[in-house]
Design an enzyme around this catalytic site. Structure first.
Site, mmCIF file in Angstrom:
data_model
loop_
_atom_site.group_PDB
_atom_site.id
_atom_site.type_symbol
_atom_site.label_atom_id
_atom_site.label_comp_id
_atom_site.label_asym_id
_atom_site.label_seq_id
_atom_site.Cartn_x
_atom_site.Cartn_y
_atom_site.Cartn_z
ATOM 1 N N TYR A 1 0.705 -0.845 -0.304
ATOM 2 C CA TYR A 1 0.146 -0.079 0.383
ATOM 3 C C TYR A 1 1.000 1.197 0.210
ATOM 4 O O TYR A 1 2.083 0.840 0.632
ATOM 5 C CB TYR A 1 -1.036 0.401 1.064
ATOM 6 C CG TYR A 1 -1.945 1.208 1.462
ATOM 7 C CD1 TYR A 1 -3.048 1.821 0.627
ATOM 8 C CD2 TYR A 1 -1.227 2.689 2.168
ATOM 9 C CE1 TYR A 1 -3.479 2.386 0.735
ATOM 10 C CE2 TYR A 1 -1.966 3.581 2.358
ATOM 11 C CZ TYR A 1 -3.139 3.597 1.899
ATOM 12 O OH TYR A 1 -3.279 4.814 1.913
ATOM 13 N N LYS B 1 -15.419 48.078 37.765
ATOM 14 C CA LYS B 1 -16.358 47.982 36.996
ATOM 15 C C LYS B 1 -16.673 47.004 35.550
ATOM 16 O O LYS B 1 -17.005 46.388 35.145
ATOM 17 C CB LYS B 1 -18.292 48.568 37.369
ATOM 18 C CG LYS B 1 -19.189 48.664 36.013
ATOM 19 C CD LYS B 1 -20.408 49.316 36.749
ATOM 20 C CE LYS B 1 -21.530 48.752 35.637
ATOM 21 N NZ LYS B 1 -22.727 49.994 36.260
ATOM 22 N N ARG C 1 -13.475 27.809 49.495
ATOM 23 C CA ARG C 1 -13.369 25.815 50.405
ATOM 24 C C ARG C 1 -12.638 24.310 49.469
ATOM 25 O O ARG C 1 -12.445 23.914 50.098
ATOM 26 C CB ARG C 1 -14.129 26.077 50.734
ATOM 27 C CG ARG C 1 -14.163 24.662 52.209
ATOM 28 C CD ARG C 1 -15.625 25.082 53.460
ATOM 29 N NE ARG C 1 -16.627 25.840 52.549
ATOM 30 C CZ ARG C 1 -18.505 25.208 52.695
ATOM 31 N NH1 ARG C 1 -17.873 23.430 53.254
ATOM 32 N NH2 ARG C 1 -18.880 25.685 52.757
ATOM 33 N N ASN D 1 -13.187 6.011 3.073
ATOM 34 C CA ASN D 1 -11.823 5.413 3.415
ATOM 35 C C ASN D 1 -11.686 5.435 5.128
ATOM 36 O O ASN D 1 -11.444 5.000 5.681
ATOM 37 C CB ASN D 1 -11.010 5.601 2.595
ATOM 38 C CG ASN D 1 -9.540 4.306 3.060
ATOM 39 O OD1 ASN D 1 -9.614 3.935 4.125
ATOM 40 N ND2 ASN D 1 -8.110 5.847 2.815
ATOM 41 N N ASN E 1 2.879 10.692 6.492
ATOM 42 C CA ASN E 1 1.499 10.414 7.034
ATOM 43 C C ASN E 1 1.821 10.247 7.966
ATOM 44 O O ASN E 1 2.436 9.170 8.770
ATOM 45 C CB ASN E 1 1.592 8.775 6.207
ATOM 46 C CG ASN E 1 0.662 7.620 6.849
ATOM 47 O OD1 ASN E 1 0.566 6.748 6.638
ATOM 48 N ND2 ASN E 1 -0.529 8.824 6.864
ATOM 49 N N GLU F 1 -12.940 11.412 2.197
ATOM 50 C CA GLU F 1 -12.016 9.955 1.260
ATOM 51 C C GLU F 1 -12.451 8.606 0.970
ATOM 52 O O GLU F 1 -12.379 7.985 1.105
ATOM 53 C CB GLU F 1 -10.721 9.948 1.879
ATOM 54 C CG GLU F 1 -9.792 9.731 0.896
ATOM 55 C CD GLU F 1 -8.785 8.659 1.276
ATOM 56 O OE1 GLU F 1 -8.523 7.635 -0.360
ATOM 57 O OE2 GLU F 1 -9.080 7.522 2.313
#
Length: 600
Positions: free
Chosen positions: A118, A458, A356, A490, A263, A487
């Site tokens: 692949y 403020k 607390r 896939n 990749n 894709e």
């Protein structure tokens, strides 16, 4: 020449940085150890500080470069290279180098034998159905980069790209990716020469790694085309000009090499590394801010006593309680008798929850940060491309290490935590400005009680209020929003790690704006408490000793004099509040800023 000048300018920065690293690692060790008493904690601090000189590098020339060998890189190593331009070199270990060469030889041999692999002699993803011809095998890798040259959006900070380049080189050094030594060395040559490919913020779904961002690095270091851009000390240049500066020529990619370069999760991890480093320091600052607020509100130290937390011994809770106890325990504003109760009829017997329950609330966030750090350091040293080559068994494995789920979940959790942190601070500010809750401080922390025309802080509180919902909103997870159709179905699960990391970095930048405002509230409130209790503004005589350095630093950053005769903000018209806030923000954004370099 420019390079040498630039590196020389980092010498002093690196000395301070290494000091911070040693103390940071100490803090992590204490944190991971579990329950410690306050006395044990203090002894450990004292012992550690005696040893600090062993870790401080005296100057840049004596600093050894980071050596990459596919393992043992830390977040701090990546930061040194990414932010402080420390050099990174490929290991000279012959065993590691032979493994890299062997994996490359395996690929070439498999192609010669006609094996279907692949991304080597097949196309990619849902198109990986046909074995390619010998000519197509080489064109495939080149076309892969071209087909992913579509990075868009704003340019990523160069330190993010530098981090990603280091992490990519480290992954390839493990010798299971089938790439030549020469290409790993090219990444490091670009990095050490500060020739950094231009990469943009959009393009990766964190599934088959960060294909589009990493394609920009692959195209630049191989000199695929001048349209790949590189930043340098003299500005942006094209990839061919960058190669000329290094005395290199464009290189033709072999089988799998384009895939090996592109990749992987290196960008998601690189940005996540930057986020963890920043969050570590900001979290320490948050505890300092709370220590000011507790003193200004005259809270009790009971909630932070070690006795309490040994009975609910979450590591983060214990660590936060110890840290706050240490920060406030000698304050003149607080009753230092742990056994005492509040007996003033105008005060509650016990503090409201935001004080607390502080260790319980922030302690879990400390746990989340620590867990994320561990996951990210695993990713820094992981191989995240596909397929992988087992030289020992002469096998190739098709798998999914490229999924950035660890980065994505870690960043989602961190980003969510930032919103919770700010919401907690916001409750403290609300107490500080309200006379019914602040134990006799002026309303809105008004600095001049004689005026009828000022509204105190403020406006500044409103500004803080406008930031808090943004951080809470951005704290929503993105990891569940992946497109299943990616894709040709896939990449039908994907992590969104790149997006999550970028969103987290953005939240960190926003959070710094909020913390800048919180620091002004911290200074103003503690000065007004000083006047309310002691009828003067000589804060340093009463403030806890661990809080004084931050108090002094804020004044230095603002360029104001501690007169001891008035609070920081007396009348609104006497100073531009926005200018004060921006001065603090600028310091927080500076890698060598004064505030965060105080944090241990």
């Amino acid at each position: 020449m420019f390079q040498n000048l630039h590196r020389a300018s980092q010498a002093l920065k690196l000395q301070h940085f290494n000091l911070k690293l040693s103390t940071m690692r100490y803090a992590i060790n204490i944190f991971n150890r579990g329950y410690v008493t306050q006395q044990e904690y203090q002894k450990d601090v004292e012992r550690n500080f005696k040893d600090l000189n062993f870790h401080v590098a005296p100057d840049l020339q004596k600093l050894n470069p980071i050596v990459i060998k596919g393992e043992n890189l830390t977040i701090e190593d990546v930061i040194q290279v990414a932010r402080f331009h420390h050099e990174a070199h490929l290991t000279t270990d012959k065993v590691i180098q032979k493994r890299i060469i062997a994996s490359n030889n395996y690929i070439n041999k498999a192609i010669d034998e006609g094996k279907a692999i692949y991304g080597v002699n097949t196309c990619f993803g849902a198109l990986a159905k046909k074995v390619l011809s010998a000519e197509e095998v080489y064109l495939l890798q080149k076309n892969l980069i071209w087909d992913h040259k579509c990075s868009i959006g704003k340019k990523l900070p160069t330190e993010h790209v530098r981090a990603s380049m280091l992490i990519r080189a480290n992954a390839l050094t493990r010798g299971v990716s089938g790439i030549r030594l020469e290409l790993i060395e090219r990444i490091l040559k670009f990095l050490n020469a500060d020739l950094i490919p231009v990469v943009r913020q959009y393009g990766s779904i964190g599934a088959s790694g960060d294909l589009i961002p990493l394609a920009q690095i692959a195209g630049a270091i191989t000199g695929l085309d001048p349209s790949f851009k590189v930043t340098s000390l003299i500005g942006e240049i094209d990839a061919h000009s960058a190669l000329e500066k290094l005395g290199l020529k464009p290189i033709k990619l072999g089988p799998k090499e384009g895939l090996a370069l592109m990749n992987g999760t290196s960008f998601s991890t690189g940005i996540a590394t930057q986020c963890i480093y920043e969050v570590d320091r900001l979290f320490s600052l948050v505890l300092h801010v709370h220590s000011f607020f507790i003193q200004a509100l005259q809270g009790s130290i009971q909630a932070f006593d070690p006795f309490v937390h040994k009975h609910k011994p979450h590591k983060g809770q214990i660590w936060v309680a110890n840290k706050i106890f240490d920060l406030i325990n000698d304050s003149k504003f607080l009753d230092d008798k742990v056994s005492s109760m509040k007996e003033d009829g105008s005060k509650l017997v016990q503090d409201r929850y935001s004080i607390r329950c502080l260790p319980q609330y922030l302690g879990l966030i400390a746990d989340i940060i620590a867990q994320a750090r561990k996951r990210i350091e695993i990713e820094i040293n992981a191989v995240t491309d596909n397929p992988l080559i087992d030289i020992d068994r002469q096998m190739i494995f098709h798998q999914g290490n490229f999924l950035g789920q660890s980065d994505a979940i870690s960043m989602d959790q961190i980003r969510h935590s930032l919103g919770l942190i700010v919401k907690h601070i916001d409750t403290q500010i609300a107490l500080l400005v309200a006379p019914e809750f602040n134990n006799n401080l002026p309303a809105s922390l008004l600095g001049n009680p004689k005026t009828n025309i000022s509204v105190g802080l403020k406006g500044l509180q409103l500004c803080a209020n406008s930031i808090m919902p943004i951080l809470l909103h951005q704290g929503n997870p993105i990891t569940h929003l992946y497109p299943t159709h990616a894709e040709q179905y896939n990449q039908n699960i994907n992590s969104q790690s790149f997006a999550s990391a970028n969103l987290t970095w953005n939240s960190i930048e926003i959070m710094k704006h909020y913390l800048a405002i919180a620091l002004i509230f911290a200074v103003q409130s503690i000065e007004l408490r000083t006047f309310a209790e002691f009828q003067n503004y000589n804060v340093r005589a009463y403030l806890s000793s661990k809080s004084i350095p931050l108090y002094k630093t804020i004044y230095e950053i603002l360029g104001c004099e501690m007169s001891g005769k008035k609070p920081l903000i007396r009348n609104g018209y006497e100073q531009p509040l926005d200018s004060y806030v921006h001065k603090i923000i600028n310091d927080l954004n500076d890698p060598n800023g004064s505030i965060l370099n105080l944090m241990v």
